[in-house]
Write a protein that holds these residues in place. Structure first.
Motif, PDB file in Angstrom:
ATOM      1  N   TRP A 154     -11.767  -0.696  -0.415  1.00  0.00           N
ATOM      2  CA  TRP A 154     -10.386  -1.097  -0.729  1.00  0.00           C
ATOM      3  C   TRP A 154      -9.479   0.105  -0.981  1.00  0.00           C
ATOM      4  O   TRP A 154      -8.415   0.242  -0.376  1.00  0.00           O
ATOM      5  CB  TRP A 154     -10.392  -2.030  -1.931  1.00  0.00           C
ATOM      6  CG  TRP A 154      -9.037  -2.483  -2.361  1.00  0.00           C
ATOM      7  CD1 TRP A 154      -8.285  -2.020  -3.396  1.00  0.00           C
ATOM      8  CD2 TRP A 154      -8.232  -3.501  -1.732  1.00  0.00           C
ATOM      9  NE1 TRP A 154      -7.082  -2.674  -3.466  1.00  0.00           N
ATOM     10  CE2 TRP A 154      -7.030  -3.582  -2.456  1.00  0.00           C
ATOM     11  CE3 TRP A 154      -8.437  -4.338  -0.638  1.00  0.00           C
ATOM     12  CZ2 TRP A 154      -6.018  -4.490  -2.118  1.00  0.00           C
ATOM     13  CZ3 TRP A 154      -7.437  -5.234  -0.300  1.00  0.00           C
ATOM     14  CH2 TRP A 154      -6.245  -5.307  -1.034  1.00  0.00           C
ATOM     15  N   SER A 155      -9.888   0.995  -1.855  1.00  0.00           N
ATOM     16  CA  SER A 155      -9.054   2.149  -2.232  1.00  0.00           C
ATOM     17  C   SER A 155      -8.832   3.080  -1.056  1.00  0.00           C
ATOM     18  O   SER A 155      -7.726   3.596  -0.853  1.00  0.00           O
ATOM     19  CB  SER A 155      -9.688   2.914  -3.391  1.00  0.00           C
ATOM     20  OG  SER A 155      -9.764   2.107  -4.534  1.00  0.00           O
ATOM     21  N   SER A 156      -9.867   3.303  -0.270  1.00  0.00           N
ATOM     22  CA  SER A 156      -9.740   4.234   0.857  1.00  0.00           C
ATOM     23  C   SER A 156      -8.815   3.685   1.932  1.00  0.00           C
ATOM     24  O   SER A 156      -8.028   4.425   2.534  1.00  0.00           O
ATOM     25  CB  SER A 156     -11.120   4.533   1.454  1.00  0.00           C
ATOM     26  OG  SER A 156     -11.724   3.349   1.971  1.00  0.00           O
ATOM     27  N   SER A 207      -6.262   1.578   1.436  1.00  0.00           N
ATOM     28  CA  SER A 207      -4.894   1.701   0.911  1.00  0.00           C
ATOM     29  C   SER A 207      -4.384   3.121   1.074  1.00  0.00           C
ATOM     30  O   SER A 207      -3.224   3.343   1.449  1.00  0.00           O
ATOM     31  CB  SER A 207      -4.869   1.301  -0.569  1.00  0.00           C
ATOM     32  OG  SER A 207      -5.191  -0.058  -0.727  1.00  0.00           O
ATOM     33  N   ALA A 208      -5.246   4.092   0.809  1.00  0.00           N
ATOM     34  CA  ALA A 208      -4.857   5.499   0.947  1.00  0.00           C
ATOM     35  C   ALA A 208      -4.571   5.853   2.402  1.00  0.00           C
ATOM     36  O   ALA A 208      -3.666   6.655   2.697  1.00  0.00           O
ATOM     37  CB  ALA A 208      -5.956   6.398   0.382  1.00  0.00           C
ATOM     38  N   GLU A 258      -3.932  -3.634  -6.683  1.00  0.00           N
ATOM     39  CA  GLU A 258      -5.166  -3.819  -7.434  1.00  0.00           C
ATOM     40  C   GLU A 258      -6.033  -4.837  -6.715  1.00  0.00           C
ATOM     41  O   GLU A 258      -5.587  -5.948  -6.409  1.00  0.00           O
ATOM     42  CB  GLU A 258      -4.849  -4.283  -8.851  1.00  0.00           C
ATOM     43  CG  GLU A 258      -4.052  -3.273  -9.673  1.00  0.00           C
ATOM     44  CD  GLU A 258      -3.790  -3.773 -11.079  1.00  0.00           C
ATOM     45  OE1 GLU A 258      -4.704  -4.405 -11.660  1.00  0.00           O
ATOM     46  OE2 GLU A 258      -2.674  -3.551 -11.592  1.00  0.00           O
ATOM     47  N   TYR A 259      -7.260  -4.441  -6.482  1.00  0.00           N
ATOM     48  CA  TYR A 259      -8.167  -5.254  -5.676  1.00  0.00           C
ATOM     49  C   TYR A 259      -8.346  -6.664  -6.258  1.00  0.00           C
ATOM     50  O   TYR A 259      -8.172  -7.668  -5.554  1.00  0.00           O
ATOM     51  CB  TYR A 259      -9.516  -4.553  -5.543  1.00  0.00           C
ATOM     52  CG  TYR A 259     -10.571  -5.368  -4.864  1.00  0.00           C
ATOM     53  CD1 TYR A 259     -10.531  -5.572  -3.479  1.00  0.00           C
ATOM     54  CD2 TYR A 259     -11.607  -5.957  -5.589  1.00  0.00           C
ATOM     55  CE1 TYR A 259     -11.487  -6.335  -2.846  1.00  0.00           C
ATOM     56  CE2 TYR A 259     -12.578  -6.718  -4.959  1.00  0.00           C
ATOM     57  CZ  TYR A 259     -12.516  -6.909  -3.588  1.00  0.00           C
ATOM     58  OH  TYR A 259     -13.464  -7.664  -2.960  1.00  0.00           O
ATOM     59  N   SER A 280       1.258  -0.038  -5.931  1.00  0.00           N
ATOM     60  CA  SER A 280      -0.200  -0.025  -6.051  1.00  0.00           C
ATOM     61  C   SER A 280      -0.740  -1.424  -5.779  1.00  0.00           C
ATOM     62  O   SER A 280      -0.103  -2.414  -6.093  1.00  0.00           O
ATOM     63  CB  SER A 280      -0.617   0.436  -7.446  1.00  0.00           C
ATOM     64  OG  SER A 280      -0.089  -0.434  -8.437  1.00  0.00           O
ATOM     65  N   SER A 331       0.830  -1.205   0.000  1.00  0.00           N
ATOM     66  CA  SER A 331       0.000   0.000   0.000  1.00  0.00           C
ATOM     67  C   SER A 331       0.866   1.257   0.000  1.00  0.00           C
ATOM     68  O   SER A 331       0.531   2.258  -0.633  1.00  0.00           O
ATOM     69  CB  SER A 331      -0.912   0.026   1.231  1.00  0.00           C
ATOM     70  OG  SER A 331      -1.914  -0.939   1.134  1.00  0.00           O
TER      71      SER A 331
END
Length: 610
Positions: free
Chosen positions: A582-584, A586-587, A413-414, A411, A407
């Motif tokens: 998922w994206s949030s 990782s951020a 990817e889910y 990157s 993370s």
């Protein structure tokens, strides 16, 4: 005159050919106070070995050293030959020879080496000493330079231990008893995560015992690093595992490399196999990559892969191959050195408890420095190899910490990530290893809680929960010295039809009980794909005997259909719940990174308010 390195004597005869090659009539006498080699007329000592070669190519690339000579303690008449070998040439080159008469042990004999080459012709230099008199003695050798050091080095040696008192005491004593290290500036910080050591165990003022709560290896090393930084006198730091087998010459050479360094770099000490002591297990490693059987590097997410792996150091071809450098992503914390400037630039380690912390730290160093991590040949320790260790709870930390590290540094990817871990879980279910399968699920779920998970959990309590959770299923039996490791054992591969049936039935989990035979399937996991049984062999069998190449134990697993289906259901449920955030998540990990590696965070984390 400054000593760059010493001709090392072996600690025992088992590994003498990593130090010397000698004629049949030569005797090596090993004594704690006075080692010596007794020669006869025409007999020879060769230093064409891993520990006693002079790695010219590395010295000239990373340090300002270009002029060396040898000081030898000899008795008798001798001829000294100096050779150079390179990774390209098929033969060795004689670069110097000298006859010496009437040598006495009371005086050093000086052998001046040709100027070191700065070009691609640089290689590996070694001496061979032939006795010309009826009898001769060799007792000591020093590699020295008249060049002035660029800097004085003050070293903080940091070792973290958890209830391995015998190991850490031995390691510390090895350092303290080295008479040449007495002239160097160093201090050993022993961070005791188990609180089982006493100050009376280390009476030397150069050793500081630091009781610490169990925050894992990353927390222990960081605790020692903070203590050393606060003293404000150390230019360099060395992380060192407690359970290594150490030749203190590795630390002496560490000093020299930094005293003459042209630029800043970290040193990744090589790992030698503790159980096969002539084998180089790793000299640095790569991350998110692996190497196929043809030697090609390929992308391989969530993988740390050893470089110069499984090389026999008794082979001179191997020694020359060490001159070919790899791009190193990280070095293991069993022996890893770096400067104060590196810490100031990249911060402290991540609070990962154990596993992947050294990988992540190395990735950060590489982001800021050129030729950032060097695996200098002969700077090495013996360590228990990973094939001999298989605690199930390790898998939790591997999964969780790989996700955190990726993370931050790449990157995620889910779909690809879910596919990778689904394959991992299916593999463990297919061999009926339910505890390992649920460690993958648990590691994924805890990663998805975001960085607050680190700060909201007490590491000691969390670790105890993970260890207990890894023992949820009692279907594993450990078996020593399996007969399945015999040389006449034949590997079995599955056909397409059997693979399809295994997949459709989850290797027997969906079959009715009357189709399950009360039999065992032997599945062997070799180092290469052609040496691995198909796990489909377990279809419609009650038990699996899982044999891992080089592991001293085998593992018997019993089929528990309900357990396997429950784990799979839990996994798919976690996958569905994680898809939207998922994206949030990782951020969040990326955003929290600077804080998690800061001095302020670590001081609060190590000493929480009651």
């Amino acid at each position: 005159m400054n000593i760059v390195s010493r001709v090392q004597f072996p600690p025992n005869f088992e590994i003498s050919d990593l130090y010397f090659h000698v004629s049949d009539d030569v005797s090596i006498n090993l004594n704690e106070d006075s080692n010596q080699i007794v020669l006869h007329e025409d007999s020879t000592i060769s230093l064409n070995t891993y520990f006693n070669s002079i790695y010219e190519k590395h010295y000239t690339k990373y340090t300002s050293i270009n002029s060396l000579h040898c000081l030898l303690r000899l008795e008798g008449d001798f001829e000294v030959f100096v050779y150079r070998e390179t990774s390209e040439a098929s033969s060795r080159e004689l670069i110097y020879s000298q006859k010496i008469k009437d040598c006495q042990l009371s005086n050093y004999v000086k052998v001046i080496l040709p100027e070191l080459k700065q070009t691609q012709e640089a290689g590996r230099i070694y001496l061979e000493i032939t006795c010309l008199s009826k009898q001769g003695l060799f007792t000591e050798g020093l590699i020295v330079t008249e060049q002035q050091k660029h800097r004085d080095v003050s070293l903080a040696i940091i070792t973290c231990t958890f209830k391995k008192e015998v190991y850490v005491k031995k390691t510390v004593n090895t350092i303290l008893q080295d008479r040449f290290l007495q002239e160097k500036k160093f201090k050993v910080f022993v961070v005791d995560n188990g609180k089982t050591l006493n100050s009376s165990d280390f009476k030397d003022c150069r050793v500081q015992l630091i009781p610490n709560r169990n925050v894992g290896g990353s927390g222990g090393f960081t605790k020692g690093l903070i203590e050393a930084l606060q003293e404000g006198v150390y230019t360099h730091f060395l992380f060192m595992d407690d359970d290594i087998e150490l030749d203190s010459e590795a630390i002496y050479r560490f000093f020299c490399l930094y005293e003459y360094a042209k630029q800043d770099f970290a040193i990744a000490g090589s790992m030698l196999d503790l159980y096969k002591k002539h084998i180089l297990y790793e000299a640095g490693a790569i991350y998110n990559k692996s190497i196929d059987e043809e030697g090609n590097i390929k992308q391989d997410k969530f993988t740390g892969y050893p470089l110069k792996h499984n090389l026999d150091l008794r082979d001179t071809t191997t020694l020359n191959s060490l001159l070919i450098e790899d791009d190193i992503d990280y070095g293991g914390f069993w022996f890893f050195g770096f400067s104060k400037e590196i810490v100031e630039k990249i911060g402290l380690p991540l609070p990962l408890f154990i596993k992947i912390d050294d990988m992540e730290f190395g990735l950060r160093i590489n982001e800021y420095f050129e030729n950032a991590i060097v695996a200098f040949p002969s700077v090495a320790v013996w360590h228990e190899p990973f094939y001999a260790k298989r605690p199930i709870w390790d898998f939790y930390y591997y999964i969780r910490n790989h996700l955190i590290t990726n993370s931050i540094h790449s990157s995620l990817e889910y779909v690809k990530t879910v596919k990778t871990f689904t394959n991992n879980i299916l593999y463990y279910l297919f061999i009926f290893d339910y505890n390992s399968a649920q460690m993958v699920v648990k590691g994924f779920e805890d990663y998805m809680q975001g960085p607050n998970f680190i700060t909201s959990n007490t590491p000691e309590i969390l670790h105890l929960k993970i260890v207990n959770f890894s023992r949820s299923y009692q279907n594993q039996t450990i078996i020593a010295n399996s007969v399945a490791k015999s040389e006449d054992y034949k590997i079995t591969k599955a056909g397409k039809f059997q693979k399809m049936i295994s997949l459709l039935t989850l290797n027997g989990h969906l079959l009715p009980q009357f189709l399950i035979a009360n039999e065992s399937a032997v599945i062997r996991l070799g180092l290469k794909d052609k040496e691995r049984d198909s796990i489909c062999k377990a279809l419609a069998k009650k038990r699996i005997l899982y044999v891992i190449e080089e592991n001293p134990n085998s593992y018997q697993y019993e089929l528990e259909q309900k357990a396997g289906l429950n784990i799979l259901f839990t996994w798919f449920n976690s996958v569905i719940r994680s898809s939207l955030k998922w994206s949030s998540v990782s951020a969040e990990w990326k955003k929290a990174f600077n804080d998690l590696t800061s001095m302020q965070f670590w001081q609060e984390y190590l000493e929480p308010q009651k």
